[in-house]
Design a protein around this motif. Structure first.
Motif, PDB file in Angstrom:
ATOM      1  N   ARG A 131       0.810  -1.222   0.000  1.00 46.98           N
ATOM      2  CA  ARG A 131       0.000   0.000   0.000  1.00 46.98           C
ATOM      3  C   ARG A 131       0.844   1.272   0.000  1.00 46.98           C
ATOM      4  N   ARG A 132       1.967   1.230  -0.647  1.00 41.43           N
ATOM      5  CA  ARG A 132       2.829   2.414  -0.654  1.00 41.43           C
ATOM      6  C   ARG A 132       2.818   3.162  -1.989  1.00 41.43           C
ATOM      7  N   SER A 133       1.907   2.777  -2.858  1.00 40.79           N
ATOM      8  CA  SER A 133       1.792   3.494  -4.134  1.00 40.79           C
ATOM      9  C   SER A 133       0.379   3.327  -4.675  1.00 40.79           C
ATOM     10  N   LEU A 134       0.036   4.212  -5.601  1.00 46.85           N
ATOM     11  CA  LEU A 134      -1.284   4.180  -6.232  1.00 46.85           C
ATOM     12  C   LEU A 134      -1.131   4.440  -7.728  1.00 46.85           C
ATOM     13  N   GLN A 135      -1.914   3.757  -8.525  1.00 48.64           N
ATOM     14  CA  GLN A 135      -1.989   4.034  -9.953  1.00 48.64           C
ATOM     15  C   GLN A 135      -3.093   5.068 -10.169  1.00 48.64           C
ATOM     16  N   GLY A 136      -2.698   6.233 -10.688  1.00 46.34           N
ATOM     17  CA  GLY A 136      -3.631   7.336 -10.806  1.00 46.34           C
ATOM     18  C   GLY A 136      -4.946   7.023 -11.492  1.00 46.34           C
ATOM     19  N   PRO A 137      -4.946   6.371 -12.671  1.00 49.42           N
ATOM     20  CA  PRO A 137      -6.221   6.104 -13.338  1.00 49.42           C
ATOM     21  C   PRO A 137      -7.181   5.270 -12.491  1.00 49.42           C
ATOM     22  N   GLU A 138      -6.672   4.178 -11.883  1.00 48.26           N
ATOM     23  CA  GLU A 138      -7.528   3.337 -11.052  1.00 48.26           C
ATOM     24  C   GLU A 138      -7.982   4.069  -9.785  1.00 48.26           C
ATOM     25  N   TYR A 139      -7.049   4.799  -9.176  1.00 41.35           N
ATOM     26  CA  TYR A 139      -7.328   5.544  -7.948  1.00 41.35           C
ATOM     27  C   TYR A 139      -8.439   6.565  -8.166  1.00 41.35           C
ATOM     28  N   MET A 140      -8.291   7.409  -9.177  1.00 39.88           N
ATOM     29  CA  MET A 140      -9.267   8.471  -9.371  1.00 39.88           C
ATOM     30  C   MET A 140     -10.585   7.964  -9.944  1.00 39.88           C
ATOM     31  N   ARG A 141     -10.522   6.865 -10.689  1.00 38.88           N
ATOM     32  CA  ARG A 141     -11.773   6.253 -11.155  1.00 38.88           C
ATOM     33  C   ARG A 141     -12.587   5.776  -9.949  1.00 38.88           C
ATOM     34  N   LEU A 142     -11.887   5.159  -8.988  1.00 37.72           N
ATOM     35  CA  LEU A 142     -12.554   4.690  -7.769  1.00 37.72           C
ATOM     36  C   LEU A 142     -13.069   5.865  -6.948  1.00 37.72           C
ATOM     37  N   MET A 143     -12.274   6.948  -6.835  1.00 42.60           N
ATOM     38  CA  MET A 143     -12.701   8.098  -6.033  1.00 42.60           C
ATOM     39  C   MET A 143     -13.960   8.734  -6.618  1.00 42.60           C
ATOM     40  N   ARG A 144     -14.032   8.826  -7.927  1.00 45.79           N
ATOM     41  CA  ARG A 144     -15.254   9.379  -8.533  1.00 45.79           C
ATOM     42  C   ARG A 144     -16.459   8.490  -8.200  1.00 45.79           C
ATOM     43  N   LYS A 145     -16.256   7.187  -8.310  1.00 44.75           N
ATOM     44  CA  LYS A 145     -17.325   6.249  -8.004  1.00 44.75           C
ATOM     45  C   LYS A 145     -17.789   6.397  -6.552  1.00 44.75           C
ATOM     46  N   LEU A 146     -16.843   6.521  -5.625  1.00 47.82           N
ATOM     47  CA  LEU A 146     -17.189   6.652  -4.206  1.00 47.82           C
ATOM     48  C   LEU A 146     -17.904   7.970  -3.922  1.00 47.82           C
ATOM     49  N   VAL A 147     -17.456   9.033  -4.580  1.00 47.62           N
ATOM     50  CA  VAL A 147     -18.080  10.343  -4.391  1.00 47.62           C
ATOM     51  C   VAL A 147     -19.526  10.324  -4.876  1.00 47.62           C
ATOM     52  N   LYS A 148     -19.765   9.735  -6.035  1.00 51.08           N
ATOM     53  CA  LYS A 148     -21.130   9.651  -6.557  1.00 51.08           C
ATOM     54  C   LYS A 148     -22.002   8.782  -5.655  1.00 51.08           C
ATOM     55  N   LYS A 149     -21.412   7.675  -5.172  1.00 57.98           N
ATOM     56  CA  LYS A 149     -22.156   6.783  -4.283  1.00 57.98           C
ATOM     57  C   LYS A 149     -22.550   7.485  -2.989  1.00 57.98           C
ATOM     58  N   ALA A 150     -21.730   8.451  -2.558  1.00 58.50           N
ATOM     59  CA  ALA A 150     -22.012   9.192  -1.326  1.00 58.50           C
ATOM     60  C   ALA A 150     -23.094  10.258  -1.515  1.00 58.50           C
ATOM     61  N   GLY A 151     -23.565  10.430  -2.746  1.00 60.07           N
ATOM     62  CA  GLY A 151     -24.635  11.387  -2.984  1.00 60.07           C
ATOM     63  C   GLY A 151     -24.166  12.791  -3.316  1.00 60.07           C
ATOM     64  N   VAL A 152     -22.911  12.935  -3.654  1.00 62.65           N
ATOM     65  CA  VAL A 152     -22.363  14.250  -4.000  1.00 62.65           C
ATOM     66  C   VAL A 152     -22.761  14.622  -5.430  1.00 62.65           C
ATOM     67  N   THR A 153     -23.170  15.873  -5.638  1.00 56.56           N
ATOM     68  CA  THR A 153     -23.452  16.359  -6.979  1.00 56.56           C
ATOM     69  C   THR A 153     -22.147  16.815  -7.616  1.00 56.56           C
ATOM     70  N   ILE A 154     -21.838  16.304  -8.789  1.00 51.18           N
ATOM     71  CA  ILE A 154     -20.594  16.631  -9.484  1.00 51.18           C
ATOM     72  C   ILE A 154     -20.883  17.565 -10.654  1.00 51.18           C
ATOM     73  N   LEU A 155     -20.180  18.678 -10.696  1.00 53.95           N
ATOM     74  CA  LEU A 155     -20.237  19.585 -11.831  1.00 53.95           C
ATOM     75  C   LEU A 155     -18.916  19.449 -12.588  1.00 53.95           C
ATOM     76  N   ASP A 156     -18.938  18.696 -13.670  1.00 55.86           N
ATOM     77  CA  ASP A 156     -17.730  18.539 -14.486  1.00 55.86           C
ATOM     78  C   ASP A 156     -17.563  19.731 -15.420  1.00 55.86           C
ATOM     79  N   HIS A 157     -16.310  19.983 -15.829  1.00 58.54           N
ATOM     80  CA  HIS A 157     -15.994  21.061 -16.771  1.00 58.54           C
ATOM     81  C   HIS A 157     -16.617  22.374 -16.304  1.00 58.54           C
ATOM     82  N   SER A 158     -16.477  22.641 -15.013  1.00 58.44           N
ATOM     83  CA  SER A 158     -17.131  23.798 -14.397  1.00 58.44           C
ATOM     84  C   SER A 158     -16.165  24.578 -13.505  1.00 58.44           C
TER      85      SER A 158
END
Length: 535
Positions: free
Chosen positions: A121-148
């Motif tokens: 657990r001492r490194s992260l692959q950016g594409p997988e990491y941020m793909r997961l973070m977006r998924k978790l944020v949406k699952k938490a009910g956060v409204t996302i404004l892309d390109h804003s």
């Protein structure tokens, strides 16, 4: 709310608005939501794929909760950073990073395992990491404004109360009224073409300053990364396996990735080409290096270059505050800025608290992003929910230092933005101004930057995608002025701040420098927590 808003003129209300959708922003949104806050996240790009982390791998300052291991980890960069880091903050960040990395594992991040089945657990692959973070944020009910992108903060008598901006794909404006705002917009790389940094233009620093917040450590914002001349990938850690050569094949004495970048810079300044070859990487390690940073090797593969055997030309690409440590001043443990309702996290905030004046690189910055994002999200949620009846019926006004307008402004904003950007880059990119600093050169550059700021200050900015570019140039200009004003005030060499006319460290300057101001920039010393106790 559980939606991604893509287009249309928007008027939204929330408890917490997070500006920025990288690691710090997504962690802030997650933790604020977990505290019961209604959250909106506005990203300049597409949350999950824009920013410095998304396109590549990064190490993480992840250390098991063992006292000896953590003391060693804290000491690793303390002296390099000019002894400006703070023990309590390093402890907090190490612990929260440990918790958040374990949380990522439970949430499904595919950490590699060793031969005994233990996750690494001492490194992260950016594409997988941020793909997961977006998924978790949406699952938490956060409204996302892309390109804003946000163009200005809003405030009233109770403090910062939201932000407004424009949706660059639809051209429609947006406005979010919120009880608190977290700025997680990343650092400023001055559009130097470093991978993932094209959206990192210091926007959040300007927004914070317009609200009355200060900066800290802006003299430690002159990070340059080793990079092939034909690539935008800046992964300097890989050059710890490199030898450096002149065009005739002789070795460049003293050149290196950690110590020796200045040697490379001096040769480039003199018009000499410098070549690198990763010939110190053990053969059995080479396949692992390829797996860990696949995009590092893509430009080589396209050109038929084997970087382990073939010499290739390198340059130094400016990463500014992205790999530096300067940013918005943090005033409390919840990553508050001293302005009611305004919080900062990630590369937009100072990393001096854990790095001092030496680059946060990948690992420390990654740890700071996820931990400070968590601290800021919790703090912002607590503040917003504490407003109670004051949260209803707020009618805040904009804080932009430029007049924002819906009408068409002449001449074309795009051409003006290009001219201003080129003018700022001419001050911050040259090694003999920004890397090898002298009082004379800093003062001359500041004079030109001050004139550039005054020229931009009086101009109207359209609420359009072209107007966004003008606000970016204003942010880059402001960032450069805080950088050089702080560098001029620190008459010593400490951390990554190098003064040719003051080459030694000065024990009497063992303090942080905070800075701020728009039309008139100010700088003053601030003692670290340790120094305050001792005094």
């Amino acid at each position: 709310m559980n939606e991604t808003v893509k287009k249309g003129s928007l008027e939204l209300k929330a408890d917490v608005l997070v500006i920025g959708g990288g690691p710090a922003g997504t962690w802030a949104a997650l933790t604020a939501s977990a505290k019961g806050a209604k959250v909106v996240l506005a990203d300049k790009g597409y949350c999950g794929s824009s920013g410095a982390t998304a396109p590549s791998g990064t190490g993480v300052w992840y250390v098991e909760p063992d006292k000896e291991l953590r003391e060693k980890a804290k000491a690793s960069r303390f002296i390099l950073g000019g002894s400006l880091a703070e023990n309590s903050w390093m402890d907090r960040v190490l612990q929260r990073t440990y918790e958040n990395m374990n949380r990522l594992s439970l949430s499904g991040y595919p950490f590699p395992v060793d031969e005994f089945g233990n996750p690494h657990r001492r490194s992260l692959q950016g594409p997988e990491y941020m793909r997961l973070m977006r998924k978790l944020v949406k699952k938490a009910g956060v409204t996302i404004l892309d390109h804003s992108p946000a163009l200005e903060l809003l405030a009233d008598g109770h403090g910062v109360a939201g932000a407004s901006g424009v949706q660059t794909q639809s051209g429609e404006p947006w406005r979010v009224i919120a009880g608190a705002v977290v700025i997680a917009t990343g650092g400023c790389a001055f559009l130097s073409k470093a991978l993932g940094c094209n959206v990192l233009t210091g926007d959040g620093l300007l927004l914070a300053a317009e609200a009355g917040a200060a900066m800290s450590g802006m003299e430690f914002s002159n990070a340059y990364a080793i990079c092939p001349t034909f690539s935008s990938v800046t992964k300097t850690a890989y050059y710890s396996y490199a030898s450096f050569y002149y065009e005739d094949g002789t070795v460049v004495e003293g050149a290196g990735s950690k110590k020796g970048r200045s040697v490379i810079a001096r040769n480039l300044l003199a018009g000499r080409k410098v070549f690198a070859r990763l010939d110190q990487a053990p053969e059995d390690l080479q396949p692992l290096l390829r797996v860990a940073q696949t995009n590092f090797f893509l430009p080589f593969d396209r050109l038929g270059i084997n970087p382990f055997k073939d010499a290739f030309p390198v340059t130094l690409r400016l990463e500014g505050t992205v790999r530096g440590t300067g940013g918005i001043r943090i005033t409390d443990e919840s990553c508050g800025t001293g302005v009611p309702g305004l919080y900062a996290a990630g590369d937009a905030a100072t990393r001096e608290l854990i790095c001092g004046g030496f680059t946060g690189g990948g690992s420390h910055n990654a740890a700071w992003a996820m931990s400070s994002g968590s601290f800021a999200g919790e703090g912002a949620a607590g503040y917003a929910l504490s407003l109670g009846r004051h949260a209803a019926g707020r009618a805040p006004v904009g804080l932009s230092s430029s007049e924002l307008t819906h009408k068409k402004v002449r001449p074309a904003a795009g051409s003006r933005a290009q001219e201003y950007t080129a003018a700022v880059q001419a001050e911050v990119a040259p090694y003999d101004i920004n890397m090898f600093r002298t009082g004379e050169r800093l003062e001359a550059s500041l004079g030109r930057l001050d004139r550039l700021w005054k020229e931009q200050r009086g101009q109207e900015v359209e609420l359009t995608a072209e107007g966004v570019k003008l606000r970016e140039t204003a942010a880059m200009t402001a960032t450069a002025r805080w950088m050089y004003s702080s560098a001029l005030a620190r008459t010593e060499t400490r951390g990554m701040h190098k003064r040719e006319d003051h080459k030694a460290i000065d024990d009497n300057q063992h303090y942080r420098l905070i800075s701020g101001g728009l039309d008139t920039v100010w700088v003053k010393p601030e003692l670290s927590a340790k120094e305050r106790v001792l005094s």
